[in-house]
Scaffold this motif. Structure first.
Motif, short mmCIF file in Angstrom:
data_model
loop_
_atom_site.label_atom_id
_atom_site.label_comp_id
_atom_site.label_asym_id
_atom_site.label_seq_id
_atom_site.Cartn_x
_atom_site.Cartn_y
_atom_site.Cartn_z
N THR A 179 -91.08 -52.14 -45.48
CA THR A 179 -90.23 -53.55 -45.18
C THR A 179 -90.96 -54.67 -45.53
O THR A 179 -90.39 -55.54 -46.08
N LYS A 199 -92.43 -49.73 -41.43
CA LYS A 199 -92.69 -51.42 -41.44
C LYS A 199 -93.54 -52.00 -42.37
O LYS A 199 -92.98 -53.07 -43.09
N ILE A 228 -93.37 -58.28 -38.45
CA ILE A 228 -93.03 -58.86 -39.70
C ILE A 228 -92.99 -60.20 -39.81
O ILE A 228 -93.78 -60.53 -40.99
#
Length: 193
Positions: free
Chosen positions: A98, A95, A58
């Motif tokens: 996010t 993900k 990330i």
């Protein structure tokens, strides 16, 4: 209860049932994904596409996108990017979400359109020992999220307007953000003799 057993050699291949392979005997040789276009209509040709996978970091994704959208990485026409599309499928969906939520809070004022869909993945597996080939088709859930600095059509299904913050929330966020500082840190070496 008494166990009755037979001698089994776990390392030897099973010859009594050659059609009954375990997945450990096979190795994936080819994987193709349906080449369907993005489910969001009217995307610009130069939109930045970020494909988020289960193993993606990330921090790396956000560092790249933030630099491009804030103007450090200029587009082909010399301006900063106005739109970015995040896509993810399977275990990469969470993900992807996010990344989008963190970027929205970091950049502020971004319009969003989210689309859920399914994608088809065709995999071909083969067994090197037996020369057999197996084909498998899977349907995976996927998500496509467009973030834009420019206003988007509010009538589009999946549209979310930019978050509006009260003055107190803005002050609170300003306190949480570090002051503008260079992105590289230098350390001084101290020698004590």
């Amino acid at each position: 209860m008494e166990l009755q057993g037979a001698a089994v050699n776990l390392g030897a291949p099973s010859t009594s049932h050659p059609q009954n392979f375990s997945q450990g005997d096979f190795k994936r040789v080819r994987r193709t994904v349906d080449g369907r276009p993005f489910p969001i209509p009217g995307l610009a040709a130069d939109v930045l596409h970020m494909q988020v996978k289960e193993g993606s970091k990330i921090r790396n994704l956000l560092r790249f996108v933030t630099a491009r959208m804030q103007g450090e990485g200029k587009g082909s026409n010399g301006t900063s990017l106005r739109q970015v599309v995040f896509t993810g499928s399977g275990r990469g969906v969470t993900k992807t979400i996010t990344c989008v939520e963190i970027l929205k809070r970091k950049m502020g004022g971004l319009h969003q359109v989210s689309k859920l869909y399914y994608m088809t993945v065709n995999e071909v597996w083969e067994s090197p020992q037996k020369g057999a080939e197996c084909s498998k088709q899977r349907t995976l859930p996927a998500i496509c999220i467009l973030l834009s600095k420019d206003p988007l059509d509010p009538q589009e299904p999946g549209y979310q307007p930019p978050e509006t913050l009260s003055e107190e929330e803005k002050r609170h966020r300003a306190l949480l953000r570090p002051a503008e500082s260079p992105s590289t840190y230098t350390a001084k070496r101290i020698c004590m003799t």
